[in-house]
Design a protein around this motif. Structure first.
Motif, PDB file in Angstrom:
ATOM      1  N   GLY A 174      17.546  49.139 -30.345  1.00 46.05           N
ATOM      2  CA  GLY A 174      18.617  49.226 -29.357  1.00 46.05           C
ATOM      3  C   GLY A 174      19.313  50.569 -29.386  1.00 46.05           C
ATOM      4  N   GLY A 175      19.570  51.083 -30.602  1.00 49.76           N
ATOM      5  CA  GLY A 175      20.247  52.361 -30.742  1.00 49.76           C
ATOM      6  C   GLY A 175      19.873  53.050 -32.034  1.00 49.76           C
ATOM      7  N   ILE A 176      19.932  54.384 -32.008  1.00 45.67           N
ATOM      8  CA  ILE A 176      19.671  55.202 -33.188  1.00 45.67           C
ATOM      9  C   ILE A 176      20.865  56.128 -33.357  1.00 45.67           C
ATOM     10  CG2 ILE A 176      18.142  56.884 -34.277  1.00 45.67           C
ATOM     11  CD1 ILE A 176      15.911  55.889 -32.445  1.00 45.67           C
ATOM     12  N   CYS A 177      21.540  56.007 -34.485  1.00 48.18           N
ATOM     13  CA  CYS A 177      22.772  56.750 -34.696  1.00 48.18           C
ATOM     14  C   CYS A 177      22.764  57.361 -36.089  1.00 48.18           C
ATOM     15  CB  CYS A 177      23.965  55.805 -34.533  1.00 48.18           C
ATOM     16  SG  CYS A 177      25.569  56.588 -34.675  1.00 48.18           S
ATOM     17  N   LEU A 178      23.184  58.604 -36.205  1.00 51.15           N
ATOM     18  CA  LEU A 178      23.201  59.257 -37.508  1.00 51.15           C
ATOM     19  C   LEU A 178      24.138  58.544 -38.473  1.00 51.15           C
ATOM     20  CD1 LEU A 178      23.227  63.031 -36.453  1.00 51.15           C
ATOM     21  CD2 LEU A 178      21.296  61.701 -37.348  1.00 51.15           C
ATOM     22  N   ASP A 179      25.229  58.005 -37.970  1.00 52.98           N
ATOM     23  CA  ASP A 179      26.212  57.350 -38.833  1.00 52.98           C
ATOM     24  C   ASP A 179      25.835  55.918 -39.181  1.00 52.98           C
ATOM     25  OD1 ASP A 179      27.813  59.609 -38.854  1.00 52.98           O
ATOM     26  OD2 ASP A 179      28.945  58.975 -37.089  1.00 52.98           O
ATOM     27  N   HIS A 180      25.258  55.194 -38.231  1.00 56.22           N
ATOM     28  CA  HIS A 180      25.037  53.755 -38.396  1.00 56.22           C
ATOM     29  C   HIS A 180      23.574  53.372 -38.537  1.00 56.22           C
ATOM     30  CE1 HIS A 180      29.267  52.983 -37.548  1.00 56.22           C
ATOM     31  NE2 HIS A 180      29.170  53.839 -36.549  1.00 56.22           N
ATOM     32  N   GLY A 181      22.663  54.309 -38.409  1.00 58.44           N
ATOM     33  CA  GLY A 181      21.249  53.995 -38.551  1.00 58.44           C
ATOM     34  C   GLY A 181      20.681  53.313 -37.327  1.00 58.44           C
ATOM     35  N   LEU A 182      19.768  52.366 -37.551  1.00 60.68           N
ATOM     36  CA  LEU A 182      19.093  51.644 -36.478  1.00 60.68           C
ATOM     37  C   LEU A 182      19.861  50.369 -36.179  1.00 60.68           C
ATOM     38  CD1 LEU A 182      15.507  52.062 -37.948  1.00 60.68           C
ATOM     39  CD2 LEU A 182      16.562  53.455 -36.167  1.00 60.68           C
ATOM     40  N   SER A 210      16.944  57.897 -24.550  1.00 63.09           N
ATOM     41  CA  SER A 210      18.195  57.192 -24.276  1.00 63.09           C
ATOM     42  C   SER A 210      18.712  56.428 -25.490  1.00 63.09           C
ATOM     43  CB  SER A 210      18.015  56.224 -23.105  1.00 63.09           C
ATOM     44  OG  SER A 210      17.165  55.137 -23.459  1.00 63.09           O
ATOM     45  N   LYS A 211      17.861  56.186 -26.495  1.00 59.00           N
ATOM     46  CA  LYS A 211      18.275  55.417 -27.668  1.00 59.00           C
ATOM     47  C   LYS A 211      19.079  56.254 -28.663  1.00 59.00           C
ATOM     48  CE  LYS A 211      15.851  51.874 -26.226  1.00 59.00           C
ATOM     49  NZ  LYS A 211      16.503  50.664 -25.717  1.00 59.00           N
ATOM     50  N   PHE A 212      18.917  57.570 -28.626  1.00 54.72           N
ATOM     51  CA  PHE A 212      19.552  58.429 -29.615  1.00 54.72           C
ATOM     52  C   PHE A 212      21.034  58.624 -29.282  1.00 54.72           C
ATOM     53  CE2 PHE A 212      15.119  59.234 -30.060  1.00 54.72           C
ATOM     54  CZ  PHE A 212      14.940  59.486 -31.410  1.00 54.72           C
ATOM     55  N   GLY A 213      21.858  58.490 -30.322  1.00 54.51           N
ATOM     56  CA  GLY A 213      23.300  58.572 -30.118  1.00 54.51           C
ATOM     57  C   GLY A 213      23.928  57.262 -29.721  1.00 54.51           C
ATOM     58  N   GLN A 214      23.116  56.219 -29.532  1.00 52.61           N
ATOM     59  CA  GLN A 214      23.617  54.897 -29.171  1.00 52.61           C
ATOM     60  C   GLN A 214      23.907  54.083 -30.428  1.00 52.61           C
ATOM     61  OE1 GLN A 214      24.418  54.288 -26.240  1.00 52.61           O
ATOM     62  NE2 GLN A 214      23.105  55.455 -24.867  1.00 52.61           N
ATOM     63  N   HIS A 215      24.921  53.233 -30.348  1.00 54.20           N
ATOM     64  CA  HIS A 215      25.282  52.363 -31.458  1.00 54.20           C
ATOM     65  C   HIS A 215      25.427  50.949 -30.920  1.00 54.20           C
ATOM     66  CE1 HIS A 215      28.527  50.925 -34.499  1.00 54.20           C
ATOM     67  NE2 HIS A 215      27.321  50.512 -34.838  1.00 54.20           N
ATOM     68  N   ALA A 216      24.418  50.106 -31.180  1.00 51.80           N
ATOM     69  CA  ALA A 216      24.506  48.694 -30.825  1.00 51.80           C
ATOM     70  C   ALA A 216      25.218  47.943 -31.955  1.00 51.80           C
ATOM     71  CB  ALA A 216      23.108  48.126 -30.588  1.00 51.80           C
ATOM     72  N   VAL A 217      25.497  46.675 -31.751  1.00 51.06           N
ATOM     73  CA  VAL A 217      26.413  45.973 -32.646  1.00 51.06           C
ATOM     74  C   VAL A 217      25.776  45.486 -33.947  1.00 51.06           C
ATOM     75  CG1 VAL A 217      26.072  43.733 -31.520  1.00 51.06           C
ATOM     76  CG2 VAL A 217      28.219  44.199 -32.718  1.00 51.06           C
TER      77      VAL A 217
END
Length: 251
Positions: A174-182, A210-217
């Motif tokens: 859903g999202g890939i975030c440097l702070d929160h991971g996958l 579109s997945k990079f920089g996204q943070h899903a719950v």
């Protein structure tokens, strides 16, 4: 069409930092008119990749996903390129887990010429595409179907999938975030991903820009659990460093 596609990929690449970018800045960097940039931004907004703001745009940050049929029509060109590249990693006779994400469904469709696959999946779509052909063996997780996802991801399905030890897991995110991971939007799908990361020898993650920089719950795994990342645009410096341990394929 090729030039438009290239411009759109470059726009998304510039937005990966999470900062807004102005129309004027983009036009100057890409050496086109402001109106050309506005046209590209409209197209990317219609695809759900970004949100236009006064004078510019930023990457979208959705809080939930739509049904599978709707998501299959988003970012199709990027997903097709990712799917073709990821399919090259799968040999005849492979033992695979394939999840129910749209990118994984695109990858599964590229595997219809492979023979003697053992496919474990919670996706009805993947089972439909790869079951009953080419001497494949199919294991479909059961339970209560989620009709938006065309998949099974409740506790019964999770327990079923946990029995297997696939050579390779093909996963979406859903999202890939440097702070929160996958991360993922659906708790059952997130649980399926966690199981796959735990039980598979090797993990291939298919993820468009579109997945990079996204943070899903729902968290699924840290970035260092990915063995092969297949994406459609070169990574920014931060993500390149975060995935330095992995094989990165830009389709």
């Amino acid at each position: 069409m090729h030039k438009r596609s290239k411009r759109q990929r470059e726009i998304v690449s510039r937005l990966r930092s999470g900062l807004s970018v102005s129309v004027t800045e983009l036009a100057s960097e890409l050496d086109v008119s402001d109106e050309t940039i506005r046209r590209e931004l409209r197209a990317l907004e219609e695809s759900g990749i970004l949100v236009r703001e006064h004078g510019g745009a930023k990457l979208a940050n959705p809080t939930l996903e739509g049904p599978l049929s709707q998501r299959m029509d988003m970012n199709t060109e990027a997903k097709m390129r990712i799917a073709r590249a990821a399919a090259e990693l799968v040999d005849d006779g492979a033992i695979l887990f394939i999840d129910s994400g749209t990118t994984s469904c695109f990858i599964a469709k590229q595997l219809v010429e492979r023979r003697s696959l053992t496919v474990i999946t919670n996706s009805f779509q993947v089972a439909t595409d790869l079951g009953g052909i080419n001497d494949n063996t199919l294991f479909l997780a059961g339970g209560q179907m989620d009709y938006d996802y065309h998949a099974f991801s409740d506790h019964a399905a999770q327990a079923y999938v946990r029995q297997f030890s696939p050579h390779l897991a093909i996963l979406s995110v859903g999202g890939i975030c440097l702070d929160h991971g996958l991360t993922d939007f659906h708790p059952g799908e997130a649980a399926m991903s966690r199981i796959a990361y735990e039980t598979s020898r090797r993990v291939v993650l298919g993820a468009d820009a579109s997945k990079f920089g996204q943070h899903a719950v729902h968290r699924t795994a840290p970035l260092n659990r990915v063995d092969v990342l297949v994406t459609d645009l070169p990574l920014s410096d931060g993500y390149a460093q975060a995935f330095a341990h992995a094989e990165v394929i830009v389709a």
